[in-house]
Scaffold this motif. Sequence first.
Motif, PDB file in Angstrom:
ATOM      1  N   VAL A 128       0.841  -1.207   0.000  1.00  0.00           N
ATOM      2  CA  VAL A 128       0.000   0.000   0.000  1.00  0.00           C
ATOM      3  C   VAL A 128       0.870   1.249   0.000  1.00  0.00           C
ATOM      4  N   LEU A 129       1.888   1.283   0.831  1.00  0.00           N
ATOM      5  CA  LEU A 129       2.781   2.446   0.871  1.00  0.00           C
ATOM      6  C   LEU A 129       3.520   2.617  -0.455  1.00  0.00           C
ATOM      7  N   MET A 130       3.975   1.529  -1.027  1.00  0.00           N
ATOM      8  CA  MET A 130       4.733   1.595  -2.274  1.00  0.00           C
ATOM      9  C   MET A 130       3.884   2.135  -3.420  1.00  0.00           C
ATOM     10  N   ARG A 131       2.613   1.739  -3.467  1.00  0.00           N
ATOM     11  CA  ARG A 131       1.757   2.131  -4.585  1.00  0.00           C
ATOM     12  C   ARG A 131       1.126   3.516  -4.403  1.00  0.00           C
ATOM     13  N   LEU A 132       0.918   3.936  -3.150  1.00  0.00           N
ATOM     14  CA  LEU A 132       0.182   5.181  -2.928  1.00  0.00           C
ATOM     15  C   LEU A 132       1.052   6.370  -2.539  1.00  0.00           C
ATOM     16  N   VAL A 133       2.252   6.137  -2.090  1.00  0.00           N
ATOM     17  CA  VAL A 133       3.147   7.252  -1.756  1.00  0.00           C
ATOM     18  C   VAL A 133       4.050   7.495  -2.957  1.00  0.00           C
ATOM     19  N   ARG A 134       3.708   8.493  -3.727  1.00  0.00           N
ATOM     20  CA  ARG A 134       4.452   8.783  -4.954  1.00  0.00           C
ATOM     21  C   ARG A 134       5.417   9.951  -4.784  1.00  0.00           C
ATOM     22  N   ASP A 135       5.261  10.720  -3.722  1.00  0.00           N
ATOM     23  CA  ASP A 135       6.101  11.893  -3.494  1.00  0.00           C
ATOM     24  C   ASP A 135       7.371  11.478  -2.764  1.00  0.00           C
ATOM     25  N   ARG A 136       8.483  11.394  -3.459  1.00  0.00           N
ATOM     26  CA  ARG A 136       9.744  10.951  -2.859  1.00  0.00           C
ATOM     27  C   ARG A 136      10.339  12.006  -1.939  1.00  0.00           C
ATOM     28  N   SER A 137       9.843  13.244  -2.002  1.00  0.00           N
ATOM     29  CA  SER A 137      10.384  14.291  -1.135  1.00  0.00           C
ATOM     30  C   SER A 137       9.966  14.125   0.323  1.00  0.00           C
ATOM     31  N   LEU A 138       9.022  13.212   0.591  1.00  0.00           N
ATOM     32  CA  LEU A 138       8.582  12.990   1.967  1.00  0.00           C
ATOM     33  C   LEU A 138       9.648  12.321   2.814  1.00  0.00           C
ATOM     34  N   GLY A 139      10.616  11.696   2.162  1.00  0.00           N
ATOM     35  CA  GLY A 139      11.703  11.059   2.900  1.00  0.00           C
ATOM     36  C   GLY A 139      11.228   9.857   3.696  1.00  0.00           C
ATOM     37  N   SER A 140      11.747   9.715   4.903  1.00  0.00           N
ATOM     38  CA  SER A 140      11.434   8.558   5.745  1.00  0.00           C
ATOM     39  C   SER A 140      10.513   8.896   6.900  1.00  0.00           C
ATOM     40  N   ASP A 141       9.871  10.071   6.847  1.00  0.00           N
ATOM     41  CA  ASP A 141       8.972  10.472   7.921  1.00  0.00           C
ATOM     42  C   ASP A 141       7.738   9.564   7.930  1.00  0.00           C
ATOM     43  N   LEU A 142       7.534   8.846   9.029  1.00  0.00           N
ATOM     44  CA  LEU A 142       6.463   7.856   9.096  1.00  0.00           C
ATOM     45  C   LEU A 142       5.091   8.499   8.976  1.00  0.00           C
ATOM     46  N   TYR A 143       4.852   9.569   9.715  1.00  0.00           N
ATOM     47  CA  TYR A 143       3.521  10.180   9.749  1.00  0.00           C
ATOM     48  C   TYR A 143       3.112  10.703   8.370  1.00  0.00           C
ATOM     49  N   THR A 144       3.984  11.478   7.735  1.00  0.00           N
ATOM     50  CA  THR A 144       3.622  12.067   6.445  1.00  0.00           C
ATOM     51  C   THR A 144       3.440  11.001   5.368  1.00  0.00           C
ATOM     52  N   ASN A 145       4.232   9.939   5.413  1.00  0.00           N
ATOM     53  CA  ASN A 145       4.076   8.868   4.434  1.00  0.00           C
ATOM     54  C   ASN A 145       2.754   8.130   4.622  1.00  0.00           C
ATOM     55  N   LEU A 146       2.388   7.828   5.876  1.00  0.00           N
ATOM     56  CA  LEU A 146       1.122   7.146   6.124  1.00  0.00           C
ATOM     57  C   LEU A 146      -0.066   8.031   5.774  1.00  0.00           C
ATOM     58  N   VAL A 147       0.032   9.317   6.067  1.00  0.00           N
ATOM     59  CA  VAL A 147      -1.048  10.248   5.702  1.00  0.00           C
ATOM     60  C   VAL A 147      -1.206  10.308   4.190  1.00  0.00           C
TER      61      VAL A 147
END
Length: 257
Positions: free
Chosen positions: A85-104
């Motif tokens: 789910v994270l791999m397919r829906l998080v397309r913005d690579r500028s988010l880095g490794s921040d857990l909260y912003t990636n899950l949001v």
Amino acid sequence: MFLFIAQGLGWLALAPDSPGLLPPGFSGISSAKWLKWYFYAAYAFYSSETASAFVADSKKPADTLKFLSWFAWLMPFVYIGGSWVLMRLVRDRSLGSDLYTNLVAAATPFWGSQTSFFITLLITSSCLLGTATTVSNTPRILYQGALDGNMASLFGVVSHRGALEPALIFTLLSSFLFLAWGDVNRIVVVSGVCWFVAIMLVHLALWLCRKDPDVRWGGWSLGLLVNRIYCFSGWRCCLGLARFPDWSDVADGSNCP
């Protein structure tokens, strides 16, 4: 967590504006990256076994073991499904490794305006569960080590209320140290390397004692030891190839056991 994964996979599979459950193509993965992600995946997967410590606190340990076995079969769904789910829906690579912003970013398409609340609840409950597991496991390990003569006898002291006070205080101070450090990525690497070196020593010990009737599957431990040595050596050789952490992190983790 199950709701996040189930809804995420369902949205990917059925929503008209979804990027699709499967990517348009699969690219190969280099040996360096495979070794790197094997490190993180194995550390996360095997760390779940610490939940078995709660059997000791259960009034019905047999039922607790059965309950844990059910969840053990669900672990692939959690790790593979959640990662997908994270791999397919998080397309913005500028988010880095921040857990909260990636899950949001991953949950916003199917949770909408309630995303922040649910993600905060998910992260908070995970942190509380991890804290409870740490408080349950670490003092008992220190206490047993003191009884076996492998740790300072201080950790074998029990209060009149039955609490392992010195071990609990040491656990609290160690937690403050990691809190002050603050770099989660480096903490995971150092603790992960420490765990792998320790488990290699365990496999070596089991193989050396394979003729002992109390040792189960001691012969297999040699194969597992060789596998761990191969992966660990590969990580050390691939530090620069796959953006693996610095030598200092690997060295610190190797020296901890």
